[in-house]
Motif scaffolding. Structure first.
Motif, PDB file in Angstrom:
ATOM      1  N   LEU A  50     -10.008 -19.848  -2.572  1.00 24.29           N
ATOM      2  CA  LEU A  50     -10.192 -20.640  -3.792  1.00 24.29           C
ATOM      3  C   LEU A  50      -9.468 -20.006  -4.973  1.00 24.29           C
ATOM      4  CD1 LEU A  50     -11.570 -23.016  -5.238  1.00 24.29           C
ATOM      5  CD2 LEU A  50     -13.558 -21.541  -5.586  1.00 24.29           C
ATOM      6  N   LEU A  51      -9.533 -18.686  -5.058  1.00 25.97           N
ATOM      7  CA  LEU A  51      -8.814 -17.993  -6.136  1.00 25.97           C
ATOM      8  C   LEU A  51      -7.309 -18.148  -5.987  1.00 25.97           C
ATOM      9  CD1 LEU A  51     -10.949 -14.717  -6.370  1.00 25.97           C
ATOM     10  CD2 LEU A  51     -10.974 -16.673  -7.931  1.00 25.97           C
ATOM     11  N   LEU A  52      -6.793 -18.129  -4.741  1.00 24.06           N
ATOM     12  CA  LEU A  52      -5.373 -18.338  -4.520  1.00 24.06           C
ATOM     13  C   LEU A  52      -4.940 -19.735  -4.968  1.00 24.06           C
ATOM     14  CD1 LEU A  52      -4.713 -16.658  -1.034  1.00 24.06           C
ATOM     15  CD2 LEU A  52      -4.014 -15.827  -3.294  1.00 24.06           C
ATOM     16  N   ILE A  53      -5.788 -20.735  -4.688  1.00 24.69           N
ATOM     17  CA  ILE A  53      -5.448 -22.105  -5.080  1.00 24.69           C
ATOM     18  C   ILE A  53      -5.351 -22.229  -6.593  1.00 24.69           C
ATOM     19  CG2 ILE A  53      -6.295 -24.490  -5.061  1.00 24.69           C
ATOM     20  CD1 ILE A  53      -7.536 -23.894  -2.335  1.00 24.69           C
ATOM     21  N   GLN A  54      -6.224 -21.511  -7.290  1.00 24.99           N
ATOM     22  CA  GLN A  54      -6.278 -21.611  -8.754  1.00 24.99           C
ATOM     23  C   GLN A  54      -5.253 -20.706  -9.449  1.00 24.99           C
ATOM     24  OE1 GLN A  54     -10.331 -20.635  -9.599  1.00 24.99           O
ATOM     25  NE2 GLN A  54     -11.093 -22.716  -9.162  1.00 24.99           N
ATOM     26  N   ARG A  55      -4.553 -19.867  -8.674  1.00 26.75           N
ATOM     27  CA  ARG A  55      -3.608 -18.939  -9.300  1.00 26.75           C
ATOM     28  C   ARG A  55      -2.423 -19.712  -9.889  1.00 26.75           C
ATOM     29  NH1 ARG A  55      -0.577 -14.322  -5.849  1.00 26.75           N
ATOM     30  NH2 ARG A  55      -2.753 -13.660  -5.442  1.00 26.75           N
ATOM     31  N   GLY A  56      -2.017 -19.308 -11.064  1.00 26.80           N
ATOM     32  CA  GLY A  56      -0.876 -19.929 -11.724  1.00 26.80           C
ATOM     33  C   GLY A  56       0.448 -19.380 -11.226  1.00 26.80           C
ATOM     34  N   PRO A  57       1.578 -19.882 -11.772  1.00 29.51           N
ATOM     35  CA  PRO A  57       2.898 -19.416 -11.323  1.00 29.51           C
ATOM     36  C   PRO A  57       3.210 -17.987 -11.745  1.00 29.51           C
ATOM     37  CG  PRO A  57       3.101 -20.951 -13.162  1.00 29.51           C
ATOM     38  CD  PRO A  57       1.661 -20.971 -12.760  1.00 29.51           C
ATOM     39  N   PRO A  59       0.861 -15.020 -12.337  1.00 31.82           N
ATOM     40  CA  PRO A  59      -0.475 -14.434 -12.451  1.00 31.82           C
ATOM     41  C   PRO A  59      -0.439 -13.019 -13.014  1.00 31.82           C
ATOM     42  CG  PRO A  59       0.254 -14.311 -10.189  1.00 31.82           C
ATOM     43  CD  PRO A  59       1.323 -15.080 -10.929  1.00 31.82           C
ATOM     44  N   ALA A  60      -1.554 -12.624 -13.599  1.00 32.27           N
ATOM     45  CA  ALA A  60      -1.681 -11.255 -14.091  1.00 32.27           C
ATOM     46  C   ALA A  60      -1.892 -10.306 -12.914  1.00 32.27           C
ATOM     47  CB  ALA A  60      -2.855 -11.167 -15.069  1.00 32.27           C
ATOM     48  N   ILE A  61      -1.699  -9.006 -13.203  1.00 35.58           N
ATOM     49  CA  ILE A  61      -1.821  -8.012 -12.139  1.00 35.58           C
ATOM     50  C   ILE A  61      -3.227  -7.982 -11.563  1.00 35.58           C
ATOM     51  CG2 ILE A  61      -1.744  -5.539 -11.662  1.00 35.58           C
ATOM     52  CD1 ILE A  61       0.535  -5.293 -13.651  1.00 35.58           C
ATOM     53  N   TRP A  62      -4.262  -8.029 -12.457  1.00 41.72           N
ATOM     54  CA  TRP A  62      -5.648  -7.973 -11.973  1.00 41.72           C
ATOM     55  C   TRP A  62      -5.980  -9.166 -11.101  1.00 41.72           C
ATOM     56  CZ3 TRP A  62      -9.098 -11.827 -12.895  1.00 41.72           C
ATOM     57  CH2 TRP A  62      -8.803 -12.736 -13.909  1.00 41.72           C
ATOM     58  N   ARG A  63      -5.329 -10.327 -11.436  1.00 40.39           N
ATOM     59  CA  ARG A  63      -5.591 -11.534 -10.635  1.00 40.39           C
ATOM     60  C   ARG A  63      -4.994 -11.389  -9.237  1.00 40.39           C
ATOM     61  NH1 ARG A  63      -7.014 -16.894 -11.685  1.00 40.39           N
ATOM     62  NH2 ARG A  63      -7.479 -17.773  -9.630  1.00 40.39           N
ATOM     63  N   ILE A  64      -3.814 -10.811  -9.135  1.00 35.65           N
ATOM     64  CA  ILE A  64      -3.178 -10.601  -7.828  1.00 35.65           C
ATOM     65  C   ILE A  64      -4.033  -9.667  -6.973  1.00 35.65           C
ATOM     66  CG2 ILE A  64      -1.160  -9.651  -6.651  1.00 35.65           C
ATOM     67  CD1 ILE A  64       0.515 -10.516  -9.058  1.00 35.65           C
ATOM     68  N   LEU A  65      -4.522  -8.600  -7.594  1.00 33.01           N
ATOM     69  CA  LEU A  65      -5.336  -7.636  -6.865  1.00 33.01           C
ATOM     70  C   LEU A  65      -6.664  -8.255  -6.433  1.00 33.01           C
ATOM     71  CD1 LEU A  65      -4.747  -4.450  -9.051  1.00 33.01           C
ATOM     72  CD2 LEU A  65      -3.757  -4.972  -6.827  1.00 33.01           C
ATOM     73  N   THR A  66      -7.275  -9.032  -7.335  1.00 35.46           N
ATOM     74  CA  THR A  66      -8.591  -9.617  -7.036  1.00 35.46           C
ATOM     75  C   THR A  66      -8.514 -10.619  -5.893  1.00 35.46           C
ATOM     76  OG1 THR A  66      -9.263  -9.339  -9.338  1.00 35.46           O
ATOM     77  CG2 THR A  66     -10.531 -10.897  -7.994  1.00 35.46           C
ATOM     78  N   ASP A  67      -7.534 -11.533  -5.935  1.00 38.51           N
ATOM     79  CA  ASP A  67      -7.427 -12.578  -4.918  1.00 38.51           C
ATOM     80  C   ASP A  67      -7.288 -11.973  -3.520  1.00 38.51           C
ATOM     81  OD1 ASP A  67      -7.456 -14.097  -7.147  1.00 38.51           O
ATOM     82  OD2 ASP A  67      -5.387 -14.806  -7.005  1.00 38.51           O
ATOM     83  N   ASN A  68      -6.364 -11.051  -3.393  1.00 36.50           N
ATOM     84  CA  ASN A  68      -6.108 -10.470  -2.076  1.00 36.50           C
ATOM     85  C   ASN A  68      -7.245  -9.544  -1.624  1.00 36.50           C
ATOM     86  OD1 ASN A  68      -3.098 -11.097  -1.146  1.00 36.50           O
ATOM     87  ND2 ASN A  68      -3.096 -10.882  -3.376  1.00 36.50           N
ATOM     88  N   THR A  69      -7.841  -8.815  -2.585  1.00 37.44           N
ATOM     89  CA  THR A  69      -8.923  -7.905  -2.217  1.00 37.44           C
ATOM     90  C   THR A  69     -10.132  -8.657  -1.681  1.00 37.44           C
ATOM     91  OG1 THR A  69      -8.180  -6.315  -3.884  1.00 37.44           O
ATOM     92  CG2 THR A  69     -10.427  -6.081  -3.061  1.00 37.44           C
ATOM     93  N   VAL A  70     -10.448  -9.806  -2.279  1.00 35.19           N
ATOM     94  CA  VAL A  70     -11.600 -10.591  -1.817  1.00 35.19           C
ATOM     95  C   VAL A  70     -11.398 -11.049  -0.379  1.00 35.19           C
ATOM     96  CG1 VAL A  70     -12.909 -12.724  -2.179  1.00 35.19           C
ATOM     97  CG2 VAL A  70     -12.287 -11.299  -4.135  1.00 35.19           C
ATOM     98  N   ILE A  71     -10.182 -11.494  -0.047  1.00 36.18           N
ATOM     99  CA  ILE A  71      -9.907 -11.915   1.328  1.00 36.18           C
ATOM    100  C   ILE A  71     -10.017 -10.734   2.282  1.00 36.18           C
ATOM    101  CG2 ILE A  71      -8.150 -12.844   2.874  1.00 36.18           C
ATOM    102  CD1 ILE A  71      -7.144 -14.565   0.594  1.00 36.18           C
ATOM    103  N   LYS A  72      -9.491  -9.572   1.858  1.00 36.51           N
ATOM    104  CA  LYS A  72      -9.574  -8.378   2.710  1.00 36.51           C
ATOM    105  C   LYS A  72     -11.037  -7.947   2.914  1.00 36.51           C
ATOM    106  CE  LYS A  72      -5.101  -7.894   3.090  1.00 36.51           C
ATOM    107  NZ  LYS A  72      -4.669  -9.100   2.318  1.00 36.51           N
ATOM    108  N   ILE A  73     -11.864  -8.106   1.895  1.00 35.43           N
ATOM    109  CA  ILE A  73     -13.297  -7.803   2.042  1.00 35.43           C
ATOM    110  C   ILE A  73     -13.920  -8.705   3.106  1.00 35.43           C
ATOM    111  CG2 ILE A  73     -15.535  -7.947   0.886  1.00 35.43           C
ATOM    112  CD1 ILE A  73     -14.157  -7.001  -1.666  1.00 35.43           C
ATOM    113  N   GLY A  74     -13.491  -9.985   3.121  1.00 40.07           N
ATOM    114  CA  GLY A  74     -13.985 -10.907   4.138  1.00 40.07           C
ATOM    115  C   GLY A  74     -13.650 -10.439   5.545  1.00 40.07           C
ATOM    116  N   LEU A  75     -12.419  -9.941   5.731  1.00 39.71           N
ATOM    117  CA  LEU A  75     -12.035  -9.430   7.053  1.00 39.71           C
ATOM    118  C   LEU A  75     -12.869  -8.217   7.456  1.00 39.71           C
ATOM    119  CD1 LEU A  75      -8.118  -9.702   6.974  1.00 39.71           C
ATOM    120  CD2 LEU A  75      -9.727 -11.118   8.258  1.00 39.71           C
ATOM    121  N   VAL A  76     -13.137  -7.322   6.495  1.00 41.67           N
ATOM    122  CA  VAL A  76     -13.957  -6.141   6.795  1.00 41.67           C
ATOM    123  C   VAL A  76     -15.372  -6.568   7.204  1.00 41.67           C
ATOM    124  CG1 VAL A  76     -15.026  -4.084   5.790  1.00 41.67           C
ATOM    125  CG2 VAL A  76     -12.623  -4.620   5.308  1.00 41.67           C
ATOM    126  N   LEU A  77     -15.920  -7.529   6.505  1.00 40.17           N
ATOM    127  CA  LEU A  77     -17.275  -8.004   6.836  1.00 40.17           C
ATOM    128  C   LEU A  77     -17.308  -8.680   8.204  1.00 40.17           C
ATOM    129  CD1 LEU A  77     -18.446  -9.427   3.374  1.00 40.17           C
ATOM    130  CD2 LEU A  77     -19.220  -7.339   4.506  1.00 40.17           C
TER     131      LEU A  77
END
Length: 486
Positions: A50-57, A59-77
């Motif tokens: 959902l965060l990836l869909i909402q990302r603009g053309p 994005p800020a650095i924190w947004r790039i880190l947050t989007d990908n980190t959340v998905i990686k957390i899902g894989l760990v879980l």
């Protein structure tokens, strides 16, 4: 060409529905607590998409880190939840280490070289390969799931790892494909498409694993239930055998009692016949002889009564209770006569003889009860002291008291007196067997009565018998009609 935004939206909807499905599965089978970890993994992946869909053309650095980190957390879980579900060693520590390393590398990459997209892709590939390898190791070590299901899931995880490696290889061999482009460009749509297929296939494999786990649990429970049923049947058979043995023992006891009773009656009948012959042969016997003959006859009668009533273990079942109206005055005269015949009648004092109209009982049993109580009072009292007897009613009870001035009963032993063969510590020097009061309580039980011993003021003991009014029911239909006519 695949449209990436549409593909991400489809993948988000699919993953969100899968997360809801896992939450429902977990709520249905709460004992499988590992499912909530798997559900949390799907929720994290759906949130990252959902965060990836909402990302603009841009994005800020924190947004790039947050989007990908959340998905990686899902894989760990997902990896940790599957390890828990299969009962294998947890891999949460490995996932946290990989996640920290990935986050640190990405932070450095987007800060120092934000245009170097290939570095971030290679880091994501390394993270994905490690987590997929961890899940493959977990499935390889598992033996609780069918082998075909484990190998299908392993193949699916290997395919996703291969796709990630292929993307890194293409970026490495053809760097122009990502030059001046973002990772969310349509050129990478094929990777997200195969990721969508992977998440759907992985969801199906996990569902089959849960189904197999529930099936095995149900089979184990059925086996345990069958074992419990078999154990209960065995215990039921043992109980039935024990009851049969008890019935046989009770029958043998009845036969023994009848035999003993018969053997006792024979010498008693001989004694009674001898006393009758002596009474007939001696024309003018002295008073002492007559008194002794009557005492022998009374003793024989009493022993016969005890055999017929007390030794029988099936009194009520066999109908040996002789229920009749009680004449209190007549009962008192019989008690006085009994002790007159043995030379102890002068010590009896009847302080109260209150008539009780309509009271019905086994009169011979009541006489035995009072005789036993008076006999104890006389035995444990000085020869010159009287024994006081009273019959009266109070609070819908027929009360009989026997009071003496004897040695009494130690207060600490009052609750024990009346047990079979028990004798008070201060009565050991007097001949006895500890059955008199026990017999009284046994016979009172057929009348729903009680007997209680209490210390008497000034020394001695008071035995109090309480019998509920109006007594026992008539024994036969004829007696019932007589009572109704009366």
């Amino acid at each position: 060409m695949l449209n990436l935004k549409t593909l991400l939206l489809l993948e988000f909807c699919t993953t969100a529905l899968q997360a809801i499905a896992w939450l429902l599965v977990w709520r249905s089978w709460r004992h499988l607590f590992e499912l909530k970890v798997i559900a949390a993994g799907f929720v994290a992946i759906a949130l990252g998409l959902l965060l990836l869909i909402q990302r603009g053309p841009d994005p800020a650095i924190w947004r790039i880190l947050t989007d990908n980190t959340v998905i990686k957390i899902g894989l760990v879980l997902l990896a940790d939840g599957m390890a828990r579900f299969l009962g294998q060693p947890r891999c949460l520590k490995i996932g946290i280490v990989c996640l920290a390393a990935h986050l640190a590398f990405w932070s450095l990459a987007v800060t120092v070289a934000p245009e170097a997209l290939a570095l971030r892709i290679h880091a994501s590939t390394a993270f994905t390969v490690v987590m997929m390898g961890t899940m493959i190791r977990t499935l390889y070590a598992d033996r609780s799931q069918p082998s075909f299901l484990r190998w299908i899931t392993i193949a699916l995880l290997a395919e996703y790892s291969g796709a990630s490696l292929l993307q890194s290889a293409l970026v490495y061999w053809y760097p122009a494909t990502v030059a001046n482009q973002s990772v969310l460009s349509d050129v990478n749509a094929w990777y997200f498409f195969q990721g969508h297929l992977f998440i759907v296939g992985f969801f199906i494999c996990l569902l089959f694993m849960v189904g197999m786990r529930l099936s095995l649990d149900l089979r184990d429970r059925n086996a345990a239930l069958a074992q419990e049923v078999a154990e209960r049947r065995r215990l039921e058979d043992e109980l039935s055998a024990s009851l049969d043995a008890e019935k046989a023992a009770r029958q043998e006891q009845r036969q023994l009692t009848r035999m003993v009773s018969h053997e006792f009656r024979t010498p008693l009948a001989a004694i009674r016949y001898a006393t009758e012959m002596l009474d007939a042969v001696i024309r003018h016997p002295p008073d002492a002889v007559t008194k002794r003959l009557r005492s022998i006859d009374a003793a024989v009668s009493r022993m016969t009564m005890l055999i017929d009533r007390f030794l029988s273990t099936e009194r009520q079942v066999e109908g040996v209770l002789k229920v009749e109206a009680l004449d209190v005055a007549g009962l008192a005269q019989d008690i006085q006569r009994h002790f007159d015949q043995v030379g102890l009648g002068e010590r009896l004092r009847f302080s109260s003889i209150e008539d009780v109209p309509g009271y019905r009982a086994d009169v011979e049993m009541l006489q035995t009860i009072v005789v036993n109580l008076v006999d104890n009072a006389l035995k444990y009292s000085p020869p010159e002291t009287p024994v006081e007897i009273a019959f009266f009613t109070r609070n819908k009870l027929l009360i009989i008291t026997v009071a003496d001035r004897g040695i009494g009963v130690p207060e600490s032993e009052l609750s024990h007196v009346g047990r079979r063969f028990f004798r008070a510590s201060n009565a050991r020097s007097t001949i006895g067997n500890g059955l008199g009061l026990h017999t009284c309580r046994q016979l009172l039980g057929y009348h729903r009565g009680t007997v209680e011993l209490q210390p008497r003021d000034g020394g001695g003991t008071v035995a109090t018998v309480r019998l509920p009014l109006p007594g026992l029911e008539p024994e036969s239909e004829a007696e019932c009609r007589e009572v109704e006519r009366a």
